[in-house]
Design an enzyme around this catalytic site. Structure first.
Site, PDB file in Angstrom:
ATOM      1  N   CYS A  76       0.852  -1.633   0.440  1.00  0.00           N
ATOM      2  CA  CYS A  76       0.270  -0.100  -0.268  1.00  0.00           C
ATOM      3  C   CYS A  76       1.343   0.910   0.177  1.00  0.00           C
ATOM      4  O   CYS A  76       1.785   1.023   0.893  1.00  0.00           O
ATOM      5  CB  CYS A  76      -0.723  -0.155   1.313  1.00  0.00           C
ATOM      6  N   CYS A  79       0.041   3.101   3.710  1.00  0.00           N
ATOM      7  CA  CYS A  79       0.498   2.676   4.889  1.00  0.00           C
ATOM      8  C   CYS A  79       1.819   1.532   5.041  1.00  0.00           C
ATOM      9  O   CYS A  79       1.977   0.656   6.222  1.00  0.00           O
ATOM     10  CB  CYS A  79      -0.882   2.107   4.951  1.00  0.00           C
ATOM     11  N   CYS A 124      -7.659  -0.802   1.063  1.00  0.00           N
ATOM     12  CA  CYS A 124      -5.998  -0.908   2.370  1.00  0.00           C
ATOM     13  C   CYS A 124      -6.923  -1.547   3.606  1.00  0.00           C
ATOM     14  O   CYS A 124      -7.910  -1.027   3.861  1.00  0.00           O
ATOM     15  CB  CYS A 124      -5.659  -0.144   1.936  1.00  0.00           C
ATOM     16  N   CYS A 127      -5.811   0.806   6.303  1.00  0.00           N
ATOM     17  CA  CYS A 127      -5.735   2.131   6.117  1.00  0.00           C
ATOM     18  C   CYS A 127      -6.697   2.779   5.157  1.00  0.00           C
ATOM     19  O   CYS A 127      -7.353   3.839   5.439  1.00  0.00           O
ATOM     20  CB  CYS A 127      -4.566   2.726   6.657  1.00  0.00           C
ATOM     21  N   CYS A 148      -8.205  -5.310 -10.418  1.00  0.00           N
ATOM     22  CA  CYS A 148      -7.535  -4.352 -10.736  1.00  0.00           C
ATOM     23  C   CYS A 148      -6.852  -3.459 -10.617  1.00  0.00           C
ATOM     24  O   CYS A 148      -8.307  -2.565  -9.501  1.00  0.00           O
ATOM     25  CB  CYS A 148      -8.851  -3.986 -11.552  1.00  0.00           C
TER      26      CYS A 148
HETATM   27 ZN    ZN Z   1      -2.917   1.132   3.295  1.00  0.00          ZN
END
Ligand code: ZN
Length: 160
Positions: A76, A79, A124, A127, A148
């Protein structure tokens, strides 16, 4: 003595009030990593903020990760938690990095109907940052899923 009791009651009232406000704020915390918009704006590029925090979509074929075939892990961009593995990446031809599966537990799902049809939104789990969407036209030999993902929402960490 009476006066002392009154002061005690008043201070008790105030402390109850402040703890009630605190628990209300805490119930809004949905993710382990929780930052204000101002904090995210400081940490992310305008493109990253647009995708991750405003659920935007990058232009197709705009991400250098779209054609990335190096072995490693996709994290990510907000984060840094690991979200996808290179072994599950495939060339979907859509112009966005595509994976047939996520790293289980680190990606969460919600739905959005922005284009008028139901799609599974992906974000995510650590976060809450928006990543992309999952479709059912992925590789039939494996999962049949096509995750995607906006390349700008990802940070690639090459395998050692
Ligand atoms: Zn994240």
């Amino acid at each position: 003595m009476k006066k002392f009791l009154l002061v005690s009651i008043i201070s008790l009232l105030f402390s109850c009030n402040s703890s009630a406000q605190k628990s209300k704020a805490e119930s809004n915390t949905q993710y382990p990593v929780n930052k204000t918009d101002t904090e995210w704006k400081k940490e992310l590029s305008p493109e990253q903020y647009y995708v991750l925090r405003e659920a935007g979509t990058e232009r197709p074929f705009s991400s250098h990760l779209n054609k990335n075939e190096t072995k490693g892990t996709y994290h990510c961009a907000a984060c840094n938690i690991a979200l996808f593995k290179s072994e599950h990446k495939f060339d979907s031809g859509t112009g966005w990095p595509s994976f047939d599966r996520t790293i289980a537990g680190n990606v969460a799902f919600g739905s959005d109907n922005k284009l008028g049809y139901s799609r599974d939104e992906e974000h995510c789990a650590n976060c809450g940052g928006h990543l992309g969407h999952v479709f059912n036209d992925g590789p039939r030999k494996t999962t049949g899923k096509r995750h995607c993902i906006n390349g700008v929402a990802l940070k690639f960490i090459p395998a050692e």
